[in-house]
Design an enzyme around this catalytic site. Structure first.
Site, PDB file in Angstrom:
ATOM      1  N   HIS A  57      -2.545   7.636   6.706  1.00 37.52           N
ATOM      2  CA  HIS A  57      -1.441   8.581   6.402  1.00 37.52           C
ATOM      3  C   HIS A  57      -2.005   9.618   5.555  1.00 37.52           C
ATOM      4  CE1 HIS A  57       2.751   6.496   5.389  1.00 37.52           C
ATOM      5  NE2 HIS A  57       2.173   4.889   5.286  1.00 37.52           N
ATOM      6  N   GLN A  62       2.939  10.445   0.542  1.00 34.64           N
ATOM      7  CA  GLN A  62       4.399   9.597   0.799  1.00 34.64           C
ATOM      8  C   GLN A  62       5.287   9.678  -1.113  1.00 34.64           C
ATOM      9  OE1 GLN A  62       2.682   5.439   2.213  1.00 34.64           O
ATOM     10  NE2 GLN A  62       4.873   5.359   2.931  1.00 34.64           N
ATOM     11  N   GLY A 103       1.147  -1.060   0.339  1.00 29.77           N
ATOM     12  CA  GLY A 103       0.352  -0.343  -0.121  1.00 29.77           C
ATOM     13  C   GLY A 103       0.726   0.618  -0.065  1.00 29.77           C
ATOM     14  N   HIS A 107      -3.987   1.481   8.110  1.00 28.70           N
ATOM     15  CA  HIS A 107      -2.767   3.053   7.844  1.00 28.70           C
ATOM     16  C   HIS A 107      -3.198   3.827   6.642  1.00 28.70           C
ATOM     17  CE1 HIS A 107       1.535   2.283   7.797  1.00 28.70           C
ATOM     18  NE2 HIS A 107       1.569   2.944   6.039  1.00 28.70           N
ATOM     19  N   GLU A 108      -3.220   3.212   5.547  1.00 28.47           N
ATOM     20  CA  GLU A 108      -3.174   4.509   4.750  1.00 28.47           C
ATOM     21  C   GLU A 108      -4.092   5.758   4.495  1.00 28.47           C
ATOM     22  OE1 GLU A 108      -1.069   4.295   2.533  1.00 28.47           O
ATOM     23  OE2 GLU A 108      -0.549   1.820   2.490  1.00 28.47           O
ATOM     24  N   CYS A 166       6.110   0.518   7.587  1.00 26.59           N
ATOM     25  CA  CYS A 166       5.792   1.390   6.452  1.00 26.59           C
ATOM     26  C   CYS A 166       6.464   1.561   5.606  1.00 26.59           C
ATOM     27  CB  CYS A 166       5.397   2.543   7.389  1.00 26.59           C
ATOM     28  SG  CYS A 166       4.851   3.948   6.265  1.00 26.59           S
ATOM     29  N   LEU A 167       6.289   1.643   4.792  1.00 22.70           N
ATOM     30  CA  LEU A 167       7.413   1.997   3.397  1.00 22.70           C
ATOM     31  C   LEU A 167       8.054   3.248   4.263  1.00 22.70           C
ATOM     32  CD1 LEU A 167       5.626   1.839  -0.244  1.00 22.70           C
ATOM     33  CD2 LEU A 167       7.039   0.159   1.274  1.00 22.70           C
TER      34      LEU A 167
HETATM   35 NI    NI Z   1       2.876   3.377   5.676  1.00 20.52          NI
END
Ligand code: NI
Length: 168
Positions: A134, A51, A46, A130-131, A88-89
């Site tokens: 963000h 981001q 995701g 989570h998204e 998380c990326l």
């Molecule tokens: Ni993330």
């Protein structure tokens, strides 16, 4: 499609609330395509537009070969609680145990502006939460009592799913 640079935790844009999308045009479609490409390249399951430095309420999730594109998403129903590992990326190399709702229903628009609802359970429910976090400037580390709860991916317990540690 372009693989965009993923910003990491220290970038202020990750802490800002993203703006609602009002134009469902070619530039939105390009952004969605780039997000999917960037997420796959990372690799992750995701990604949210802020981001990659775009402060719009746009996110993409891919699980079990199904891509879900979310524009202006909102949680309209949630139930249960579950604690599981999450990465998380934008916080590469770490995971932590995070409490989330077990099930969520999300209302969003698709790339053409049409409203839809999607219900998520298990990892999909976690990714949705989570998204959406963000897009509201929230990171999973905000739910930890201490950053000492972060575990290096290389030291993660064996029960942690690879998909999760890939990052959301
Ligand atoms: Ni993330």
């Amino acid at each position: 499609m372009v693989i965009r640079q993923i910003l990491t935790v220290e970038e202020p844009i990750l802490r800002q609330r993203a703006k609602k999308v009002t134009q469902f045009d070619a530039s939105l479609h390009r952004l969605l395509d780039d997000l999917t490409e960037t997420m796959r390249d990372a690799p992750g399951i995701g990604i949210a537009a802020n981001q990659v430095g775009i402060p719009l309420q746009v996110a993409v999730i891919e699980l079990e070969e199904k891509v879900t594109e979310l524009i202006n998403p909102q949680i309209v129903r949630s139930s249960g609680e579950v604690i599981d590992w999450e990465g998380c990326l934008s916080i590469p190399g770490f995971v932590a145990e995070v409490k989330r709702h077990a099930t969520v229903t999300v209302k969003a628009r698709d790339r053409h502006g049409k409203e839809f609802r999607v219900k998520g359970e298990e990892l999909f429910a976690r990714a949705l939460q989570h998204e959406i976090d963000h897009l509201n400037g929230i990171l999973y580390i905000d739910y930890l009592e201490s950053l000492e709860e972060l575990v290096r991916v290389s030291d993660r317990p064996s029960e942690v799913q690879e998909e999760t540690t890939a990052g959301i």
